[in-house]
Design a protein around this motif. Structure first.
Motif, short mmCIF file in Angstrom:
data_model
loop_
_atom_site.label_atom_id
_atom_site.label_comp_id
_atom_site.label_asym_id
_atom_site.label_seq_id
_atom_site.Cartn_x
_atom_site.Cartn_y
_atom_site.Cartn_z
N ALA A 43 -7.79 55.33 53.70
CA ALA A 43 -9.18 55.18 54.13
C ALA A 43 -10.07 54.73 52.98
N PHE A 44 -9.79 55.24 51.78
CA PHE A 44 -10.56 54.86 50.59
C PHE A 44 -10.43 53.37 50.30
N VAL A 45 -9.22 52.85 50.35
CA VAL A 45 -9.02 51.43 50.03
C VAL A 45 -9.47 50.52 51.18
N LEU A 46 -9.80 51.13 52.32
CA LEU A 46 -10.34 50.36 53.45
C LEU A 46 -11.86 50.47 53.55
N GLY A 47 -12.49 51.13 52.55
CA GLY A 47 -13.95 51.11 52.49
C GLY A 47 -14.67 52.37 52.86
N GLU A 48 -13.97 53.48 53.05
CA GLU A 48 -14.67 54.73 53.37
C GLU A 48 -15.47 55.23 52.16
N ARG A 49 -16.47 56.06 52.42
CA ARG A 49 -17.30 56.59 51.34
C ARG A 49 -16.45 57.40 50.36
N ALA A 50 -16.87 57.40 49.11
CA ALA A 50 -16.09 58.08 48.08
C ALA A 50 -17.01 58.74 47.07
N ASP A 51 -16.49 59.80 46.43
CA ASP A 51 -17.22 60.44 45.33
C ASP A 51 -16.23 60.84 44.26
N ALA A 52 -16.75 61.27 43.13
CA ALA A 52 -15.90 61.57 41.98
C ALA A 52 -14.91 62.69 42.28
N GLY A 53 -15.11 63.48 43.33
CA GLY A 53 -14.19 64.55 43.68
C GLY A 53 -12.81 64.06 44.09
N LEU A 54 -12.68 62.75 44.35
CA LEU A 54 -11.38 62.19 44.72
C LEU A 54 -10.49 61.94 43.51
N LEU A 55 -11.03 62.03 42.30
CA LEU A 55 -10.22 61.83 41.10
C LEU A 55 -9.32 63.05 40.87
N ARG A 56 -8.09 62.78 40.45
CA ARG A 56 -7.20 63.87 40.05
C ARG A 56 -7.80 64.57 38.82
N PHE A 57 -7.63 65.87 38.75
CA PHE A 57 -8.24 66.65 37.67
C PHE A 57 -7.82 66.10 36.31
N GLY A 58 -8.82 65.80 35.47
CA GLY A 58 -8.57 65.31 34.12
C GLY A 58 -8.45 63.80 34.01
N ALA A 59 -8.39 63.09 35.14
CA ALA A 59 -8.24 61.63 35.10
C ALA A 59 -9.60 60.96 34.93
N GLU A 60 -9.60 59.78 34.32
CA GLU A 60 -10.84 59.03 34.12
C GLU A 60 -11.11 58.05 35.26
N ARG A 61 -10.03 57.63 35.95
CA ARG A 61 -10.22 56.64 37.01
C ARG A 61 -9.12 56.76 38.05
N ALA A 62 -9.52 56.72 39.32
CA ALA A 62 -8.56 56.67 40.42
C ALA A 62 -8.44 55.23 40.90
N GLU A 63 -7.24 54.86 41.34
CA GLU A 63 -7.03 53.49 41.81
C GLU A 63 -6.08 53.50 43.00
N VAL A 64 -6.45 52.76 44.04
CA VAL A 64 -5.59 52.60 45.22
C VAL A 64 -5.52 51.12 45.56
N ALA A 65 -4.31 50.63 45.80
CA ALA A 65 -4.11 49.24 46.20
C ALA A 65 -3.23 49.21 47.44
N ALA A 66 -3.56 48.32 48.37
CA ALA A 66 -2.79 48.20 49.62
C ALA A 66 -2.47 46.73 49.85
N GLU A 67 -1.24 46.48 50.30
CA GLU A 67 -0.81 45.11 50.59
C GLU A 67 -0.49 45.01 52.08
N PHE A 68 -1.01 43.96 52.72
CA PHE A 68 -0.82 43.76 54.15
C PHE A 68 -0.22 42.39 54.42
#
Length: 553
Positions: A43-68
């Motif tokens: 849902a995140f990589v399809l444009g749903e709303r997001a906040d910093a709470g989605l980051l894994r604890f201690g990480a600086e950046r979350a990244e999701v990629a999807a191929e269709f």
């Protein structure tokens, strides 16, 4: 269809690469293992709303990629073409989104920087996600209306109705404002008319203003100019020791000397050139002196023009150079006031806008009614297989006398639990378990009508068990005959119907708890289905039962 999903530092996932298959896939695992996190990542990589709470604890950046693979997805293919984001490999689409610790999100579509809104627009044609709390949203009137409109493919008509409603309301507001503010408008028109006349009489232009100021400077200093030119002429040509005669002698002398030394030729030419230019300077100064004269009358006229411009600018509290813009704005405003003062024209605009709205809203109502009848029958039929035999589902259009931005009616889902009962509003008559089953019947019907190739069901089977669970599994398998279906489930009856299965588990590492995903082979599926059937202790009989369920599916 969805081919790959890459997740990094997202909630409990540190790093994960998933390759999706066609048909019906089940995602299972212990409660809290993170099954729904994969749905959240999609849902995140399809444009749903997001906040910093989605980051894994201690990480600086979350990244999701999807191929269709979008080879057969006409809407997505057309969107990419229109937005010039189609890749050289025309059948592949790659979406990528990141989120940093500050909550800042960045998006790429086929490598091109994009916006979250663009991601959502494109994502609507790729994946349809049915969340585990969908049955709760179905109690809201707005959610019911949107679901019916989406099922019937009425989004474009709904947008046209909303636009017509806004234009109608704007026209009414303009008419009412004109009727209530006629005295104030008259005063403003009078002031604007005065302002326009004040500026127009000046015939002011920015270029003309600069020319006028240059002329004033020349006339104001005419005496000094005449005197100065005469002094210069005396020095250059008219005095006893004038430059013109002396440089002529120098040129002649150098010309004689060149007979003895040719190296002086270049110097002689330079002196001759200076002599020629000096002659031209003297000639120009004499012509200027012949024209120059004192003109007090013209000076007075120029000063009067300048004072008129400055006086007007002071009244309007602007610099003189801004007068053309003030004039243009005043003319536009006066024209707008003239139009707003025409009550008959405004009333005509209201009637025209009302007719446009009525036409579009009536068409929407007609198409909604047809869709409501079909949708009601289909959901009622689905309820008979979900332990709701004899129940009936109705989509009712409740008229709104004055209409709204959403049309001429409110949509209400009604249900009757037993044959002969009078249907009542969904929110008033069903228990939690019944609501889950009705919601599932609604979502299955809506999914069949949707054009998206990938459907995701996130624990929509909550509150269901026994024989009903087998029916749910069969329904999802039927949908998957021509779609890609992924179901997050805790029911072994549903998982057994899947063509492929992944197990989600939690793993403790030095960096905390992370989620892992394992693609199960046949033996692994037997163990996982047995776990879902028997809990902590898995017996031989439980494994046999799991094997039988998989064979029967």
């Amino acid at each position: 269809m969805l081919q790959r999903l890459s997740i990094r530092d997202f909630v409990l996932v540190d790093q994960l690469e998933l390759e999706f298959l066609t048909g019906f896939g089940a995602l299972t695992g212990e409660t809290g293992a993170g099954k729904s996190i994969l749905v959240d990542a999609l849902a995140f990589v399809l444009g749903e709303r997001a906040d910093a709470g989605l980051l894994r604890f201690g990480a600086e950046r979350a990244e999701v990629a999807a191929e269709f693979d979008v080879t057969t997805i006409a809407d997505a293919f057309a969107w990419l073409k229109e937005n010039e984001m189609d890749d050289d490999d025309a059948g592949t689409l790659v979406l990528r989104r990141t989120l940093d610790a500050g909550g800042r999100s960045r998006v790429w579509i086929n490598g091109s920087p994009s916006t979250v809104q663009q991601l959502k627009e494109l994502g609507q044609s790729l994946v349809d996600i049915h969340g585990q709390h969908a049955h709760q949203s179905l109690l809201r009137a707005d959610a019911q209306r949107r679901l019916l409109d989406q099922h019937a493919g009425l989004q474009a008509l709904v947008a046209r109705v909303a636009d017509a409603w806004r234009q109608w309301r704007d026209a009414q507001a303009a008419r009412d404002a004109a009727a209530g503010n006629s005295e104030a408008s008259a005063r403003e028109r009078e002031e604007l008319t005065w302002k326009i006349e004040e500026i127009e009489v000046l015939a002011f232009t920015v270029d003309g203003w600069e020319t006028l100021n240059q002329e004033h400077r020349r006339l104001a200093h005419a005496a000094a100019l005449i005197e100065g030119v005469q002094q210069v002429l005396v020095v250059l040509a008219e005095g006893e020791d004038a430059c013109e005669s002396r440089i002529g002698g120098v040129a002649s002398r150098l010309d004689d000397l060149t007979e003895y030394d040719p190296e002086l030729n270049e110097i002689a030419r330079l002196v001759q050139s200076a002599q020629t230019e000096l002659v031209e300077v003297v000639s120009s100064l004499r012509r200027y002196a012949d024209r120059a004269e004192l003109d007090p009358a013209r000076l007075s006229a120029v000063e009067q023009q300048i004072e008129q411009v400055l006086a007007c600018a002071r009244k309007l509290r602007v610099q003189p150079e801004a007068l053309p813009e003030v004039l243009s704005d005043a003319r536009k405003r006066l024209l707008a006031l003239g139009e707003s003062a025409d009550i008959e024209a405004l009333e005509s605009r209201v009637l025209k806008a009302a007719a446009t709205y009525s036409t579009a809203a009536t068409e929407l109502s007609s198409r909604r009614q047809a869709a409501a009848t079909e949708f009601s029958h289909a959901v009622s039929a689905g309820m008979q297989h979900l332990a709701l035999a004899g129940g009936r589902f109705d989509v009712v259009l409740l008229p709104l006398p004055e209409g709204s931005a959403h049309g001429l009616e409110q949509i209400e889902f009604r249900v009757a639990g037993l044959a002969g009962d009078e249907p009542r509003a969904l929110a008033k008559v069903v228990s939690g378990g019944e609501l889950s089953r009705i919601s599932l019947a609604i979502q299955v019907v809506a999914s069949r009508a949707a054009s998206v190739p990938t459907l995701v069901f996130d624990e929509v089977d909550v509150g269901i068990g026994g024989g009903v669970a087998e029916v749910v599994g069969r329904l999802l398998a039927e949908i998957a005959t021509d779609r890609q279906v992924l179901c997050v489930t805790h029911l072994p009856q549903v998982a057994a119907r899947a063509g492929w299965q992944w197990q989600v588990s939690k793993d403790g590492t030095g960096n905390g708890v992370v989620s892992r995903v394992t693609a199960l082979d046949d033996a692994g599926r037997v163990e996982e289905i047995a776990r879902m059937l028997g809990g902590v202790e898995i017996t031989t009989i439980t494994r046999q039962h799991a094997q039988e369920m998989l064979v029967a599916s």
